[in-house]
Design a protein around this motif. Structure first.
Motif, short mmCIF file in Angstrom:
data_model
loop_
_atom_site.label_atom_id
_atom_site.label_comp_id
_atom_site.label_asym_id
_atom_site.label_seq_id
_atom_site.Cartn_x
_atom_site.Cartn_y
_atom_site.Cartn_z
N LEU A 208 1.96 -4.04 -2.67
CA LEU A 208 2.05 -2.69 -1.67
C LEU A 208 3.56 -2.45 -1.82
CD1 LEU A 208 -0.44 -3.52 1.43
CD2 LEU A 208 -0.76 -1.82 -0.43
N ILE B 208 0.90 2.60 3.43
CA ILE B 208 -0.31 2.54 2.53
C ILE B 208 -1.37 1.33 2.74
CG2 ILE B 208 -0.93 1.76 -0.08
CD1 ILE B 208 1.70 3.07 -0.64
N LEU C 19 -5.31 1.96 3.85
CA LEU C 19 -6.56 1.07 3.07
C LEU C 19 -7.19 0.35 4.03
CD1 LEU C 19 -4.57 0.57 -0.28
CD2 LEU C 19 -6.15 2.58 0.14
N LEU D 220 -9.53 3.94 6.44
CA LEU D 220 -10.38 4.09 5.14
C LEU D 220 -11.57 3.61 5.72
CD1 LEU D 220 -10.96 4.63 2.32
CD2 LEU D 220 -10.15 2.40 1.60
N LEU E 143 -17.45 0.17 2.09
CA LEU E 143 -15.86 0.25 2.47
C LEU E 143 -15.77 0.27 3.88
CD1 LEU E 143 -14.84 3.08 -0.05
CD2 LEU E 143 -14.27 0.55 -0.46
N GLY F 168 -12.82 -0.94 4.67
CA GLY F 168 -11.70 -0.66 4.00
C GLY F 168 -11.39 -1.50 2.58
N ILE F 169 -10.45 -1.18 1.90
CA ILE F 169 -10.25 -2.34 0.69
C ILE F 169 -9.40 -3.41 1.33
CG2 ILE F 169 -8.87 -2.17 -1.33
CD1 ILE F 169 -9.05 0.76 -1.55
#
Length: 475
Positions: free
Chosen positions: A16, A44, A48, A53, A67, A70-71
């Protein structure tokens, strides 16, 4: 938590950080705002994660979607949330390692006016924050009075200090304060850079700058992208004071950092023991020093280690540039981890108090820069004051960025005066002793004792600036 999971979380965080640097190099808004890659990396990671997200995926596809978390899963965020409390000790232990104590007269002449200005800025953030907390946040929104310390913790202290106080917030019954402080630090950095650049342009147009003129060109593209031209890159990241076959120089300097932290830990344990034997003993005892975090004392530990090395080390083993590289990597990881693990739900639930504190802090800093700095700092007030403004809103790095823009060729004593001022200022504010004890003091004694002391410091800083340093300027 297994070692494999911790190691994998660190690897993803490193990726990241590279992604943040890539964004800085290729996204014009990030270049114009001089956003550090660590902040971009944290954003970021935050986007994510499950808070953005994951929430968006659940809204669109339902809670069973792949998801939904999220990731970046919650388990990884939990690991990241523990890093700031550890790394902040490394950051503060390195602040004074390798910094020799200069001549007092020169320090006083250069740093005195800026110390008066910086003291007014820092102490005033407590005065403004406590007034808002007592008059609005507590009676209207039901927040603890400790919210009055959030401006100074987030603005002067920055992400490292805000995240490092996470356990203190939790122990004192205000866990959401840690997320609000990290959010406040983000607001401070962005507003500090954006507002600072706006003020620099204003200063150039109105003749306030003694270095830049109206025809000054745009900031070089390499500087905006955060790059060093290929033909101008320094080879070493620091001086090699020992041969690597005996010990790697970076390893040696890490040992110095470790000693500084251990000295600080020893001081903290001693103070805690004294408290338990005196006013903290018994069921009705009061815990004050036990709630103080380690990092301001790690800075004192660094000063002690530095002074010992000055007297016994005849080979100058400690290299300041290497120490700055250790500090830099710790701070980058700390900021990215703190922002990525930030709870947006907490900020959303306290949005009105958050905005009120942020706007009040920005207004206080900008007003003092415009009206107090030119009356306090004898010469080059604009170039020197902009550094203090940047620090008071977005920590030391922001102040250095703004000074670099305002004085690109180092024609003024801004950097030197700023550095000397830091030696007296850092042990107190921006993560120093006052920052460390502010929360337990408000918790145990209420806000008004701290308010009184900070108001007295504001009067002292403003009075000495106007009636002492201001008179020197007239002469």
């Amino acid at each position: 938590m297994s070692a494999d999971k911790i190691g994998f979380a660190l690897l993803i965080l490193a990726v990241l950080l590279f992604a943040g640097k890539w964004v800085r190099m290729h996204w014009r808004p990030a270049q114009k705002l001089f956003l550090p890659a660590s902040i971009l990396a944290g954003v970021i990671g935050l986007l994510l994660g499950p808070g953005v997200l994951g929430l968006l995926a659940q809204t669109v596809a339902g809670p069973e979607t792949a998801l939904a978390d999220g990731i970046i899963p919650e388990s990884m965020l939990n690991i990241w949330s523990e890093l700031p409390g550890l790394l902040i000790n490394v950051v503060f232990a390195t602040l004074l390692l390798g910094v020799p104590l200069p001549n007092f007269k020169r320090v006083w002449n250069l740093a005195g006016p800026q110390l008066a200005f910086g003291l007014t800025l820092g102490a005033g953030q407590y005065v403004v924050g406590i007034l808002i907390a007592a008059l609005v946040l507590a009676p209207v929104f039901g927040l603890p009075l400790m919210a009055g310390a959030l401006i100074e913790i987030g603005f002067e202290g920055g992400h490292g200090t805000a995240a490092g106080l996470q356990d203190v917030f939790a122990d004192l019954g205000f866990p959401e304060g840690a997320d609000m402080a990290v959010g406040m630090a983000t607001v401070g950095v962005i507003s500090g850079i954006v507002g600072g650049i706006i003020l620099i342009n204003w200063g150039v147009r109105n003749g306030k700058s003694e270095v830049l003129d109206k025809d000054v060109g745009e900031i070089p593209q390499n500087q905006q992208r955060g790059l060093i031209p290929k033909d101008n890159r320094p080879v070493p990241t620091g001086g090699m004071t020992v041969r690597s076959e005996s010990i790697e120089p970076l390893t040696l300097h890490f040992a110095f950092v470790a000693m500084a932290i251990l000295v600080g830990l020893g001081i903290l344990e001693s103070l805690t023991w004294i408290e338990k034997q005196t006013w903290g003993s018994g069921e009705d005892g009061m815990e004050l020093l036990g709630a103080v975090p380690l990092f301001p004392l790690a800075m004192i530990g660094g000063l002690i280690v530095q002074q010992v090395l000055t007297r016994i080390d005849k080979n100058d083993l400690l290299d300041r540039e290497t120490m700055l590289r250790i500090q830099g990597i710790a701070l980058d990881i700390l900021i990215a981890a703190a922002i990525a693990s930030l709870s947006l739900a907490v900020i959303a639930a306290n949005l009105a108090p958050f905005l009120l504190l942020g706007i009040a802090g920005i207004a206080w800093n900008v007003c003092l820069f415009l009206f107090l700095a030119p009356r306090v700092i004898p010469k080059y007030w604009f170039e020197r004051g902009i550094g203090d403004l940047g620090q008071s809103m977005g920590v030391t790095a922001t102040g250095l960025i703004l000074m670099k823009i305002a004085d690109p060729d180092n024609k003024t004593p801004a950097y030197e005066a700023f550095g000397y001022k830091q030696m007296a200022f850092e042990p107190l504010f921006g993560g120093g002793l006052i920052t460390g004890i502010s929360l337990p003091v408000i918790y145990n004694f209420g806000p008004w004792p701290l308010f009184g002391v900070m108001l007295a410091l504001v009067v002292l800083g403003m009075g000495s600036g106007l009636f002492y340093f201001g008179k020197l300027k007239e002469q």
